[in-house]
Design an enzyme around this catalytic site. Structure first.
Site, PDB file in Angstrom:
ATOM      1  N   LYS A  85       0.857  -1.181   0.000  1.00 20.77           N
ATOM      2  CA  LYS A  85       0.000   0.000   0.000  1.00 20.77           C
ATOM      3  C   LYS A  85       0.895   1.233   0.000  1.00 20.77           C
ATOM      4  CE  LYS A  85      -3.880   1.890   2.713  1.00 20.77           C
ATOM      5  NZ  LYS A  85      -4.744   1.610   3.893  1.00 20.77           N
ATOM      6  N   SER A 120      -9.206   1.439   2.458  1.00 24.01           N
ATOM      7  CA  SER A 120      -8.304   2.248   1.667  1.00 24.01           C
ATOM      8  C   SER A 120      -7.161   1.461   1.024  1.00 24.01           C
ATOM      9  CB  SER A 120      -7.721   3.368   2.533  1.00 24.01           C
ATOM     10  OG  SER A 120      -7.019   2.840   3.655  1.00 24.01           O
ATOM     11  N   ILE A 139      -7.908   1.117   9.674  1.00 26.64           N
ATOM     12  CA  ILE A 139      -8.356   1.905  10.816  1.00 26.64           C
ATOM     13  C   ILE A 139      -9.880   1.983  10.892  1.00 26.64           C
ATOM     14  CG2 ILE A 139      -8.417   4.204   9.751  1.00 26.64           C
ATOM     15  CD1 ILE A 139      -7.005   5.228  12.341  1.00 26.64           C
ATOM     16  N   GLY A 159     -11.593  -0.598   8.542  1.00 29.75           N
ATOM     17  CA  GLY A 159     -11.954  -1.679   7.634  1.00 29.75           C
ATOM     18  C   GLY A 159     -11.091  -1.685   6.390  1.00 29.75           C
ATOM     19  N   SER A 160      -9.994  -0.930   6.393  1.00 31.80           N
ATOM     20  CA  SER A 160      -9.232  -0.663   5.172  1.00 31.80           C
ATOM     21  C   SER A 160      -8.468  -1.847   4.608  1.00 31.80           C
ATOM     22  CB  SER A 160      -8.262   0.500   5.403  1.00 31.80           C
ATOM     23  OG  SER A 160      -8.964   1.699   5.603  1.00 31.80           O
TER      24      SER A 160
END
Length: 579
Positions: free
Chosen positions: A142, A217, A238, A240-241
């Site tokens: 990420k 995200s 933070i 569900g990312s």
């Protein structure tokens, strides 16, 4: 007296002229800042394109030099088998890396999931420790994972052109374990969304259906891994990312307890917020790959590089156990109505677990609406969103954020008035608005204490039933592009476990059927508000898309959570990939 002088100064012709000049200056400043944002976006796209071209050329060059390489066979290998073949010498690390480079380049063409190629990965092949648990494994990251010499923009213009001076701790540990980080993947602007779009790199799409969101995200990770472009990725979570992209894209992912894996050196859009914990976790096509990643990360190197992380190595005994489990479960949190596919996925998983000898017990954490609104949202925005808003000064606001930024910019008194007026008819929206007010230090301490007390109360509920783990619905299938920003309340199934700081992972268990789709026409939600209406509309045209469940354990019990996920996967996993 001062007010009278100011009024006199502005009331004459010269005052009007001065006012016009001030307005013109403000407009010019706004135009100039937007021009800078446009320039940053253009530079980011150029660098992205150049990196992708370099990536493609490197893969093509290796292909020409190794025409007999069976890349399809290599790419189909589960991660544990891939590691075994590399360690035995049957496959070379170069063959693995360049095969995944080519596949990632192809996946990116259809999904726009890669932001940059970490070209130093080619040189790193010669330096990778041969005894590491992840020797020769390409790992996607990420974009918030800092890599020396590369930007971590988070989709924000202000971060473009500011390369990291060193690798973050997790990237250092990956390299010490022989892994080869090879790409950065896309995120929503500021990472405060469970969609995946930003003004610098654009929209990432779901590999199953391009009109659907990949989640966020960690959306670039979800898309790349699901389509076979990476065997293993790292995300953050933070609200569900990790879990949203895993569920939307049909892969596995786990959010560990907040401080189980080091966060040192990560790029963020808000620093210092600790009421709701951020977690670092792996994403992969199967649970065993997640376990392998945690084995590698939970090592002496990480505990040495970041002494603030508890020195808890991976517990093999817990993960390998086959004893029957006591599983708490709930079909709904009574906040977000589960879709027909979500409810069916939960009930089918429950029945399969019971048939396999596990005990299923009804369980629902107490006071979920309060935990979501006052505690979670209140904790995340305890400064009223001031620090988050600073990231958007002079920048465009991406549509994936919905109305969040506009709402945060409202005066405190107006948020309070709207919350008061909306409460009788739209209680969830009112609760959300009232939770966005800034807090004093004293009020923040009270909130953090209340979160701690809530955590202990849920643990007491859990232990009163002698539960090992909990099974919950997981929001799925994937929503339409841009819908997540308009369905904030639908984060309820994931956000709760960030507030509680419990490890939680998702496993795909089924796909949407035509019957699920037909039943969705009657979906109203529990409140009939805009969030419910968006969910109903955004989940149409979803036949064939993956549907997941969520598996939860108590803090610091990641191995038990993974063991439960592996059992669910064994009993339920559909085992398909997007075409």
């Amino acid at each position: 007296m001062v007010q009278e002088e100011l009024w006199a100064a502005f009331s004459g012709p010269s005052g009007v002229a001065l006012a016009c000049c001030l307005v013109a200056a403000a407009l010019a400043l706004r135009w100039s800042s937007r021009r800078m944002a446009r320039g940053a976006a253009a530079r980011a796209r150029q660098r992205q394109q150049a990196a992708l071209e370099t990536m493609d050329k490197a893969a093509q060059r290796f292909r020409l030099q190794n025409p007999d390489l069976d890349s399809e066979m290599l790419l189909a290998l589960p991660l544990p088998q891939l590691v075994q073949k590399v360690r035995s010498g049957e496959l070379s690390p170069e063959a693995v890396l360049f095969s995944y480079l080519q596949k990632a380049w192809e996946v990116n063409r259809g999904t726009n999931c890669v932001t940059t190629y970490l070209a130093d990965c080619e040189a790193q092949l010669c330096q990778a420790p041969g005894q590491g648990l992840l020797y020769g494994v390409p790992v996607s990251l990420k974009e918030c994972f800092s890599c020396k010499g590369h930007d971590s923009t988070l989709g924000l213009s202000r971060n473009q052109g500011t390369p990291a001076e060193c690798d973050c701790v997790v990237v250092q540990v990956l390299k010490l374990q022989g892994a080869v980080p090879f790409v950065h993947t896309n995120v929503p602007q500021s990472m405060f969304s469970y969609d995946c779009s930003n003004p610098l790199f654009g929209q990432t799409t779901n590999p199953w259906m391009s009109s659907k969101s990949p989640g966020g995200s960690s959306g670039g990770e979800g898309a790349l891994i699901a389509a076979g472009g990476s065997p293993l990725g790292l995300g953050t979570d933070i609200g569900g990312s990790i879990r949203f992209p895993s569920a939307f894209c049909g892969i596995c992912g786990i959010k560990p307890t907040g401080n189980r894996i080091s966060k040192s050196g990560l790029k963020g859009s808000v620093y210092g917020q600790v009421a709701v914990q951020l977690s670092v976790g792996p994403m992969a096509r199967d649970v065993e790959s997640l376990a392998l990643c945690l084995r590698a990360l939970l090592c002496e190197d990480m505990f040495r590089l970041d002494p603030t992380v508890p020195p808890l190595p991976f517990n093999e005994e817990v993960y390998a156990s086959s004893r029957p489990l006591r599983v708490g479960y709930y079909e709904t949190d009574n906040y977000t109505m589960p879709t027909p596919a979500m409810r069916r996925a939960l009930l089918e998983t429950k029945r399969s677990l019971e048939a396999a000898g596990h005990t299923l017990i009804p369980f629902l954490p107490a006071n979920i609406p309060h935990a979501l609104e006052a505690l979670s949202t209140g904790g995340l925005f305890s400064d009223g969103g001031k620090r988050l808003l600073q990231n958007f000064e002079g920048d465009y606001v991406d549509s994936c954020l919905g109305d969040l930024i506009s709402i945060l910019r409202l005066p405190k008194w107006l948020k309070g008035l709207l919350a008061f007026m909306l409460r009788p008819l739209l209680p969830r929206l009112a609760g959300f608005l009232s939770s966005l007010r800034p807090r004093s230090a004293g009020k923040l301490w009270e909130l953090q204490h209340e979160i701690e007390m809530y955590r202990h109360s849920v643990i007491a509920q859990w232990r009163a039933l002698d539960l090992d783990v909990v099974l919950t619905p997981m929001l799925s299938p994937a929503l339409d592009l841009n819908a997540p920003g308009k369905a904030t309340g639908a984060v309820s199934y994931t956000l709760l476990y960030n507030c509680l700081d419990f490890p939680a992972g998702v496993v795909p268990v089924t796909t949407v059927t035509a019957e699920d789709e037909a039943q969705m026409e009657h979906y109203k939600g529990y409140f009939g508000d805009i969030w419910d209406k968006v969910v109903q509309k955004a989940m149409k045209r979803s036949v064939g898309l993956p549907v997941a469940v969520q598996c939860v354990a108590l803090p610091w019990q990641e191995e038990l959570c993974l063991r439960f996920m592996r059992e669910v996967e064994r009993l339920m996993a559909p085992g398909r990939q997007p075409s």
